[in-house]
Design a protein around this motif. Structure first.
Motif, PDB file in Angstrom:
ATOM      1  N   TYR A 164     -28.530  21.119  36.110  1.00  0.00           N
ATOM      2  CA  TYR A 164     -28.291  19.607  35.817  1.00  0.00           C
ATOM      3  C   TYR A 164     -29.366  18.588  35.381  1.00  0.00           C
ATOM      4  CZ  TYR A 164     -23.628  20.655  37.851  1.00  0.00           C
ATOM      5  OH  TYR A 164     -22.510  21.303  38.009  1.00  0.00           O
ATOM      6  N   GLY A 165     -30.630  19.266  35.463  1.00  0.00           N
ATOM      7  CA  GLY A 165     -31.891  18.619  35.155  1.00  0.00           C
ATOM      8  C   GLY A 165     -32.098  17.481  36.271  1.00  0.00           C
ATOM      9  N   GLU A 166     -32.517  16.313  35.888  1.00  0.00           N
ATOM     10  CA  GLU A 166     -33.284  15.374  37.023  1.00  0.00           C
ATOM     11  C   GLU A 166     -32.223  14.957  38.055  1.00  0.00           C
ATOM     12  OE1 GLU A 166     -35.079  12.260  34.468  1.00  0.00           O
ATOM     13  OE2 GLU A 166     -36.582  13.646  33.843  1.00  0.00           O
ATOM     14  N   ALA A 167     -30.802  15.230  37.794  1.00  0.00           N
ATOM     15  CA  ALA A 167     -30.042  14.568  38.637  1.00  0.00           C
ATOM     16  C   ALA A 167     -29.284  15.727  39.355  1.00  0.00           C
ATOM     17  CB  ALA A 167     -29.000  13.558  37.894  1.00  0.00           C
ATOM     18  N   GLY A 168     -29.810  16.916  39.178  1.00  0.00           N
ATOM     19  CA  GLY A 168     -29.206  17.951  40.119  1.00  0.00           C
ATOM     20  C   GLY A 168     -29.083  18.094  41.392  1.00  0.00           C
ATOM     21  N   PRO A 169     -28.196  18.839  41.977  1.00  0.00           N
ATOM     22  CA  PRO A 169     -28.366  18.890  43.500  1.00  0.00           C
ATOM     23  C   PRO A 169     -29.365  19.659  44.070  1.00  0.00           C
ATOM     24  CG  PRO A 169     -26.415  20.191  42.747  1.00  0.00           C
ATOM     25  CD  PRO A 169     -27.082  19.482  41.422  1.00  0.00           C
ATOM     26  N   LEU A 170     -30.220  20.433  43.384  1.00  0.00           N
ATOM     27  CA  LEU A 170     -31.421  21.291  44.194  1.00  0.00           C
ATOM     28  C   LEU A 170     -32.378  20.319  44.402  1.00  0.00           C
ATOM     29  CD1 LEU A 170     -32.806  24.100  43.792  1.00  0.00           C
ATOM     30  CD2 LEU A 170     -33.919  23.034  41.613  1.00  0.00           C
ATOM     31  N   LEU A 171     -32.634  19.523  43.677  1.00  0.00           N
ATOM     32  CA  LEU A 171     -33.491  18.330  44.032  1.00  0.00           C
ATOM     33  C   LEU A 171     -33.509  17.575  45.321  1.00  0.00           C
ATOM     34  CD1 LEU A 171     -33.959  16.552  40.556  1.00  0.00           C
ATOM     35  CD2 LEU A 171     -35.438  18.616  41.705  1.00  0.00           C
ATOM     36  N   ARG A 172     -32.111  17.515  45.876  1.00  0.00           N
ATOM     37  CA  ARG A 172     -31.635  16.984  47.069  1.00  0.00           C
ATOM     38  C   ARG A 172     -31.530  18.035  48.154  1.00  0.00           C
ATOM     39  NH1 ARG A 172     -26.660  17.332  48.537  1.00  0.00           N
ATOM     40  NH2 ARG A 172     -25.871  17.329  46.534  1.00  0.00           N
ATOM     41  N   LEU A 173     -31.317  19.300  47.941  1.00  0.00           N
ATOM     42  CA  LEU A 173     -31.228  20.363  48.810  1.00  0.00           C
ATOM     43  C   LEU A 173     -32.474  21.035  49.023  1.00  0.00           C
ATOM     44  CD1 LEU A 173     -27.921  21.712  47.748  1.00  0.00           C
ATOM     45  CD2 LEU A 173     -28.112  20.428  49.713  1.00  0.00           C
ATOM     46  N   TRP A 174     -33.315  21.025  48.365  1.00  0.00           N
ATOM     47  CA  TRP A 174     -34.693  21.663  48.334  1.00  0.00           C
ATOM     48  C   TRP A 174     -35.793  20.608  48.546  1.00  0.00           C
ATOM     49  CZ3 TRP A 174     -36.108  25.992  44.642  1.00  0.00           C
ATOM     50  CH2 TRP A 174     -35.436  27.375  44.952  1.00  0.00           C
ATOM     51  N   LYS A 175     -36.199  20.429  49.942  1.00  0.00           N
ATOM     52  CA  LYS A 175     -37.022  19.363  50.156  1.00  0.00           C
ATOM     53  C   LYS A 175     -38.293  19.822  51.194  1.00  0.00           C
ATOM     54  CE  LYS A 175     -34.236  15.564  49.472  1.00  0.00           C
ATOM     55  NZ  LYS A 175     -34.779  14.559  48.613  1.00  0.00           N
TER      56      LYS A 175
END
Length: 175
Positions: A164-175
């Motif tokens: 999903y690029g910049e809006a993907g769930p990975l960015l929220r789930l990996w912190k």
């Protein structure tokens, strides 16, 4: 005991979050979960590698998965099933057996063990790494384990989700 969390639906596909602890031979990644995006690319699995590349996950390849426990201590990895199906062991022998098929995507944080248990004859998978990072391949070995621990801590978080690029769930789930 591995932790398996079904985290619900995300942009029309099921995402499963799996966490694994080190076992003495395989470091896994106790900080970041494996993400299994079920069916996310089912409509066009043949475009998997290009989708990863378009989202900045490069240094890609198309092949299969080794039939032994291995991991990459210096890079995160995404795997997307292009065709066929397989059973993948994630997190080592005490980990989780994932049944994957065309259109499924698995995002593996650095250090996470994975191996192919079984596969259909037409099984093909695309792999890629954030920013095109070079990757090593380590096995279930005490020397590899010791060398891997400091390397895993140095791997930066990806800037984009591989699907999903910049809006993907990975960015929220990996912190």
């Amino acid at each position: 005991m591995p932790e398996h969390n079904y985290i619900g639906r995300e942009q029309d596909e099921s995402i499963m979050k799996l966490s694994f602890q080190p076992d003495g031979l395989l470091p896994n990644n106790p900080e970041l979960p494996v993400l299994l995006y079920k069916g996310v690319l089912r409509d066009h699995p043949e475009d998997t590698e290009q989708i990863f590349n378009n989202n900045g996950w490069l240094n890609s390849w198309v092949n299969g998965v080794f039939p032994y426990h291995h991991y990459h201590s210096n890079a995160h990895e995404v795997l997307g099933v292009i065709s066929g199906s397989a059973s993948l062991q994630l997190g080592g022998d005490a980990g989780y057996t994932a049944s994957v098929e065309a259109g499924d995507v698995v995002v593996l944080p650095a250090g996470t063990a994975h191996k192919k248990l079984t596969a259909s004859p037409d099984f093909r998978i695309a792999g890629a790494y954030p920013g095109g990072m070079d990757y090593n391949t380590r096995r279930a070995d005490p020397d590899d384990f010791a060398a891997a621990l400091p390397e895993i801590r140095e791997v930066p978080l990806p800037e984009r989700d591989p699907v999903y690029g910049e809006a993907g769930p990975l960015l929220r789930l990996w912190k």
